[in-house]
Structure formats: C-alpha cells, structure tokens
Design an enzyme around this catalytic site. Structure first.
Site, mmCIF file in Angstrom:
data_model
loop_
_atom_site.group_PDB
_atom_site.id
_atom_site.type_symbol
_atom_site.label_atom_id
_atom_site.label_comp_id
_atom_site.label_asym_id
_atom_site.label_seq_id
_atom_site.Cartn_x
_atom_site.Cartn_y
_atom_site.Cartn_z
ATOM 1 N N ASP A 104 0.801 -1.227 0.000
ATOM 2 C CA ASP A 104 0.000 0.000 0.000
ATOM 3 C C ASP A 104 0.831 1.274 0.000
ATOM 4 O OD1 ASP A 104 0.895 -0.295 2.589
ATOM 5 O OD2 ASP A 104 -1.097 -0.365 3.508
ATOM 6 N N ASP A 142 3.080 0.965 13.613
ATOM 7 C CA ASP A 142 2.332 -0.300 13.655
ATOM 8 C C ASP A 142 3.092 -1.461 14.298
ATOM 9 O OD1 ASP A 142 0.135 0.879 12.429
ATOM 10 O OD2 ASP A 142 0.800 0.332 10.428
#
Length: 737
Positions: free
Chosen positions: A57, A434
């Site tokens: 992404d 993350d």
C-alpha cells in the site's frame, strides 16, 4: 516525511548535470525486518512458473525471483512518492516479461500506469488524470488492472472515481469507456469519503477468440454490482440475479470451468467490515449459489481474499476480513464451495526468519486483514496469504496440518518514524509505525523481538545517554488513552529490555489536572550520564530516580528538550513561540535563553510539526556544547552550548532532515547527512567539512520515492548513514570501496 521540493523538480532532466561531479558513490542495503506492513495482493504470472508480484500500500511493487529465492523491489529508482502506493498489478497473460502497475497512493497525489517489458527492472511511466488510492480505504480490493488474453495490447483499468478506463496500445494512452454504465462518482466531497469505484476487472480466458468476455465489479453504492461484456468491452449489461445491494464485491476468481467466485463485504475495508458472503456464478447459465462458509456463533465478518486452484477443479479458498472473534481464517473447499474447512485451526507458523511476528507473545497469530490470498497456478499445494504485517506461504496446502513460513526475504514495506545509532551497543535502534520498533544487533537479520513492556504500536521518539549508551529511552502512541496506559519507557541494556515510565497528573494553566503522557505527544530524552530523564509534556518535567519523583523544569513551557551528549548538566530546547534557544546548565532544573547570536530572528520549523517530527536541535556525540539547529531549511552550528551559531549549509542546499555521523579521519566536525535539495536535485547529501561542501550520496537508482522520515549517521562507523523511509523500511549506505 516527503521532501517538499520533490514535486516541483520531479520531471527535471537537467538538474542532474549540475551536481554530478559532486556525487559520492555509495552502496545501499535494506535493514532486515521482513515485510512489516500491509500487502493487499499477491499476483502470479499465469504463463511462467515461479513468477509472482506483490503489491503493497505504500512500499511499492515487488517481484519474486525464483532462482535467487528473494523478492526484488521494483520502484526504488522513482522520485515521485505517490507511485509507491500500488493500486493494482497485471502480468501479461502471454509474455512473462511484460507487466503493468497502477500506481497512486492518495486522491491528492499523482497517479500513473507503469509498464515494463523486463519484469519491472525498468519502467515506462504514463501519468494519468484518473486518481488512485493505493493506501486508502478499499486498497484490499482488486485486481483493477487486466490485460486481454486474446489481444494483449488492450488493457482495462477499473478506477475509483472515473469509471472504466481503456488502453489499446499497451498502456501508452488511455480513454474512458463511455459505454460502461457506472461513470464514477468523481471527486470525493472531503477526505473522509472514500470511493471504491470498480473493484476488479476479469477477462474470461476461455471466451476467445475475439471478442472477449469481461467481468467488472462495482463497490460503490448502486443497484447493480456486477457487469459483463461479451463483445470485448464495447457494450455492458448487469449480470442478472446478483446478491442484495448492501453487499459490495471485493475480489473475484474465475476458474477454467466458467465458475466465477466472488467475495462480498458490507464495507470496502480493510476496517469497518460488519458482514459478508461468498457466491458462485455459473457464467453459462447465470445461476447464482450462495456458498458462504458457516461461521462460528458470534462471528461478524466479511470476505476479501479469494483464489482458485488451477490444478484441481472445484478447489478454492476464501479469507475472512475483520473477523475479530474468533480471529480471521482461510476457508478451503474442494467441491466448489459446497463444504468448507477452516485452516486457522489446522495451522502453525514457523516464524524463525521473522521472530518479531510473535508481537511479544509466545507465538504468532494467524493474522488479520487477509486481503491477499493466492494459490500458485502451477502448484496447487502452494498457498500464500498476506496479513497486516507479513506474507505467509505454505507448500503443503493439501496436508491435514499446514505449516506457514514468512515469505518475506527482500520485502521491507514499513513506515519508520524515528531511528537512533548509539555510541555503544547495537548499531541501530528504530521506532516504527504499527510494529513498534526494534534493536538491530545485526542489520541483515530480523530482530528477535519488537519493543515491549510496554508494546506501543508506534514509537515516536528515541534517545540514548551519550556517555552511557546502554541507557535508552523511548516514547510512543497507544490506541486508547485509559488512565493506566503507558507511552514512555527506559532501558539499561541498550533497548533489549524495557521498564515502563509514567508521568503523574499535572495541571496546565486553565485546564484540568490530568496525565499528559498518554497521548504519544511527549518526547523523552536522557542526560549524557543516563541519570536524568526529561519529558516534554506541556509542563516539562524531569526525574532523577527512574520515575519515582518528578520535578518541573523551570523556564521551559512545552518546548522539546534534548540533552548534551557529553555534559550531564547541559540540556537544550528550541521555543518557537518566542524564537529562542533555551539552555539548562544545572541538569534540567532551570532553563534560560541563550545568546544564540548568528541565528535568524524568526525560527521556521521544517517538515512535520506533530509528535513524529524529528528534533530540530541535535547534540554532537563526543563533543561538549556542540549543537546543530535546523531552521528554514538552513543548518546552523554552535560550539559553545548555544551562545553563538554559524551557518553550516550553503545557499544552494535546502535541508529537510539531517543527522550526524562519525567524523572523517582528521576532521574536527562530525560527518553531516541530510535529505534535501541542491540546485534543483533532491536527494541524500553528505558533508565532511562542517557543512562547507556537500555531495550527493544516493543516485537515480536509489531514490525510494523521496519519502524520508529521518536521516542519521553512525557514530562508530565512518561513512555509514541510515535512512528511515515512509514505506520502504530502513536503508543503510556505506561508501563504495
């Protein structure tokens, strides 16, 4: 951080000449973590065994090299950062050397169709007006790009906002297919609204000879969500009898027998999916069959990843999306979806190549965000899927028990927030988005564990004690703000083990008494000897007993403090409200304005201004009182603890990020490394003479979209530089011999 200069010069061809003579050749490598981010799909070539592509992404596209057994990043030479957000990939169905990529990260960024005749080694780039969202909601849909197997010069692209697009010259030029019923919803009204548009385009390879049969899914609100053309895309009709309008088609797979399998969800994902279904369409008769697996009681989820086994008719797999309870799974069927088996309960994961995937637990979970799912078209025993953190593969998908291993060698697709290279211990300590961050004892091996106790999704700030580099501190962000949460930690063994740290509630003038260290907005730094921690909450506070007691730092209101790397009594801060450099000479008890002659009257912040911003003030390891300050893209140096500054960058260099490294032999100043722009050419630059002259150390093959978060040198190894990227992990460079 994206270089603000990059967009204006992205197409310049003459800028390279002006500084070519000042280049310093470097060799570049990735710091090994192993994936780390979301890969929305795995796409195999249908004509060559062992050839596969991965789209990420925000980290670009990769190609699997079967001979070398590693993934190869395909876009490191691109300047335009938006092109590293991959919307779709389409290998040519007849020529294994040809591949197409739809590239564009957000609606507001550039978008292009990339085409290659050498498997992505080099690209021809066609900028296009239709916008993409490779890192937006709905990025797990697809594939939106498809090549006509009977006339391979024809390529279709299902766009998010502008309907169906077509090229008849192998991607060189594009036009809108006016006959397609859904024209697109156009520009979204605001950034919160995400159009999904056309979720997949599928050519039926058995429909030839010309004209081809094509299926297109629509994931925008509509009365119809599946369209078909039987004349090569000239005319279109809605497929009759499709499921209810509240279900959006996410992904689809067509088998050789004419069965179209579609995974549906109530949302475009990857979040906010509440329900879903799986359907089989017998395309010869337009007969629909609901083949949704029977989920456990209480499960709420949709479906996204779906794949068919080309070597075994009737065998297919589908992945759940957002099944928080009892956790996502892959369902496998051997009879066209009449019966299913959950693979979650039959699976184990061997994560020795990427041990951090345990996330601080005893073993790794099955994973979440399972948008990517693929059988090898030449070997039905090989099944792969991707999660929000890695790519797994099993080469024994036909067995009763599946062993999954990370299929990640060569993939580094993380957003790195901050990095530090201590004067002792590990060469590098990182803070990631993350996946928290790591101590990198070796740069070529995935770390044993991420930062835990506490384990924070994001690590925003790191610091080490200049004279005692085993003392390390960090701050980060959490998903909740419960009163007992912790966002600060310290370590006395170089970051391998951590102790949580909490700042007590405080009252800021006019506000309630509350904790200000739970939001992730409080950077922490440590004195040169490791005895004092200073936390830049709205009222800056210090502790000298590892958090048992705290004292306010007088004269410093909310400004970000850093420590001198030699003198434990010296601390510095920059206050942008009053345009002053502040100094403490008593260990952080009291701060007072420094004379700071030589600086501009008005300070200008550069780059990010949020909690993930890198410090504008940096202290030199091994040198008392030597600090560097970035203001308005200019670098300034002080050798007397902030009393006076001198300009340390030339007029033709604008600096966005900078860091210090080991001095060159015989030099009195540290090596300087910067992400910036010199005479119209953005890149990574180095100075060995205190900033008088600068040489570019990256090259046109190593640009990584010019998406940089931090740049630092190694204080122990001359010439080594580390680059934290926004999507391509951490790179490190050494001078070529």
């Amino acid at each position: 951080m994206i270089l603000r200069f990059a967009l204006a010069v992205a197409c310049s061809l003459t800028a390279t000449v002006s500084v070519a003579a000042q280049n310093a050749p470097y060799q570049w490598h990735s710091v090994t973590v192993g994936a780390g981010g979301f890969a929305p799909n795995i796409v195999y070539s249908p004509v060559e065994k062992g050839l596969a592509y991965l789209r990420t992404d925000m980290g670009g596209a990769y190609r699997w090299d079967e001979r070398a057994k590693n993934w190869i990043p395909l876009q490191d030479g691109m300047r335009i950062g938006s092109y590293l957000g991959i919307e779709s990939i389409a290998p040519d169905p007849k020529d294994p050397n040809k591949v197409y990529v739809a590239a564009g990260m957000y609606y507001g960024g550039e978008s292009a169709i990339l085409r290659s005749t050498d498997r992505g080694t080099t690209w021809q780039i066609t900028p296009v007006p239709f916008k993409m969202g490779g890192n937006e909601d709905g990025r797990g849909l697809g594939e939106r790009l498809a090549v006509d197997p009977d006339r391979t010069s024809t390529v279709l692209f299902g766009s998010r906002h502008d309907g169906l697009q077509r090229s008849d010259d192998s991607g060189a030029t594009w036009r809108k297919v006016e006959s397609f019923p859904h024209k697109g919803l156009g520009a979204p009204p605001n950034w919160r609204v995400k159009h999904a548009g056309l979720s997949f385009v599928l050519f039926d390879p058995k429909s030839g000879p010309n004209p081809s049969t094509i299926y297109v899914g629509l994931a925008d609100p509509s009365d119809h969500h599946l369209y078909r053309s039987r004349d090569g895309g000239e005319s279109w009709t809605a497929v009759p009898g499709e499921p209810s309008a509240d279900m959006l088609p996410a992904k689809a797979a067509l088998d050789v027998g004419g069965n179209l399998f579609i995974a549906y969800s109530t949302s475009i994902g990857p979040n906010q999916v509440k329900g879903g279904s799986v359907w089989r369409l017998e395309t010869a008769s337009d007969r629909w069959t609901n083949i949704t697996p029977k989920e456990p009681a209480g499960a709420q989820n949709g479906y996204m990843g779906i794949t068919v086994d080309r070597t075994r008719p009737g065998r297919l797999a589908v992945a759940t999306m957002n099944r928080w309870y009892p956790g996502d799974t892959i369902w496998l069927s051997n009879d066209y979806g009449a019966h299913w088996t959950s693979l979650r309960e039959r699976s184990e994961r061997d994560i020795r190549i990427s041990p951090y995937l345990a996330f601080g637990n005893k073993e790794a979970e099955f994973g979440h965000w399972l948008a990517a799912l693929a059988f090898d078209p030449f070997d039905g025993n090989t099944l792969s899927y991707a999660t929000g953190a890695t790519v797994y593969q099993s080469r024994a998908a036909n067995k009763g028990k599946l062993i999954w291993t990370p299929w990640v060698k060569g993939i580094e697709q993380t957003a790195v927030i901050t990095i530090t290279s201590p004067t002792g211990g590990a060469p590098l300590i990182s803070g990631f988005g993350d996946v928290s961050g790591f101590v990198h004892d070796r740069l070529d091996v995935s770390p044993e564990s991420m930062h835990v106790n506490p384990r924070l999704p994001n690590t925003n700030n790191l610091d080490y004690a200049g004279l005692a580099p085993n003392i390390v501190v960090r701050s980060g962000s959490i998903q909740s703000r419960a009163p007992n949460e912790t966002t600060l930690a310290w370590s006395d063994d170089g970051g391998h083990h951590w102790q949580p740290l909490r700042v007590p509630p405080m009252g800021v003038t006019g506000g309630p008494v509350q904790r200000y260290d739970t939001t992730g907005d409080a950077p922490i730094n440590v004195s040169a000897d490791g005895s004092t921690f200073i936390v830049s909450t709205p009222i800056v506070v210090t502790t000298r007993d590892r958090g048992k007691s705290w004292q306010p730092a007088e004269g410093l209101d909310g400004a970000r403090a850093i420590a001198d790397k030699v003198d434990p009594n010296l601390f510095y801060a920059v206050d942008y409200e009053i345009d002053q450099i502040l100094v403490s000479r008593d260990g952080g008890h009291n701060f007072a304005p420094a004379a700071a002659t030589g600086l501009p009257k008005t300070f200008e912040r550069v780059g990010r201004k949020d909690r993930e911003a890198q410090p504008a003030l940096v202290a030199t390891p091994g040198s008392r009182g030597q600090i560097w300050f970035l203001s308005g893209h200019r670098l300034y140096r002080s050798t007397d603890a902030g009393n006076s500054f001198s300009l340390a960058s030339p007029d033709d260099l604008g600096i966005e990020l900078f860091g210090l490294g080991k001095a060159a032999p015989g030099a009195s100043a540290p090596a300087l490394y910067a992400a910036g722009e010199k005479r119209g050419l953005p890149g990574i630059y180095r100075s060995l003479d205190g900033g008088k002259s600068w040489a570019r150390i990256n090259d046109d093959a190593h640009q990584w979209g010019l998406r940089f978060r931090a740049v630092i040198g190694d204080p122990k190894t001359f010439g080594r530089v580390y680059i934290a990227t926004d999507g391509r992990g951490i790179l490190y460079g050494d001078p070529k011999p």
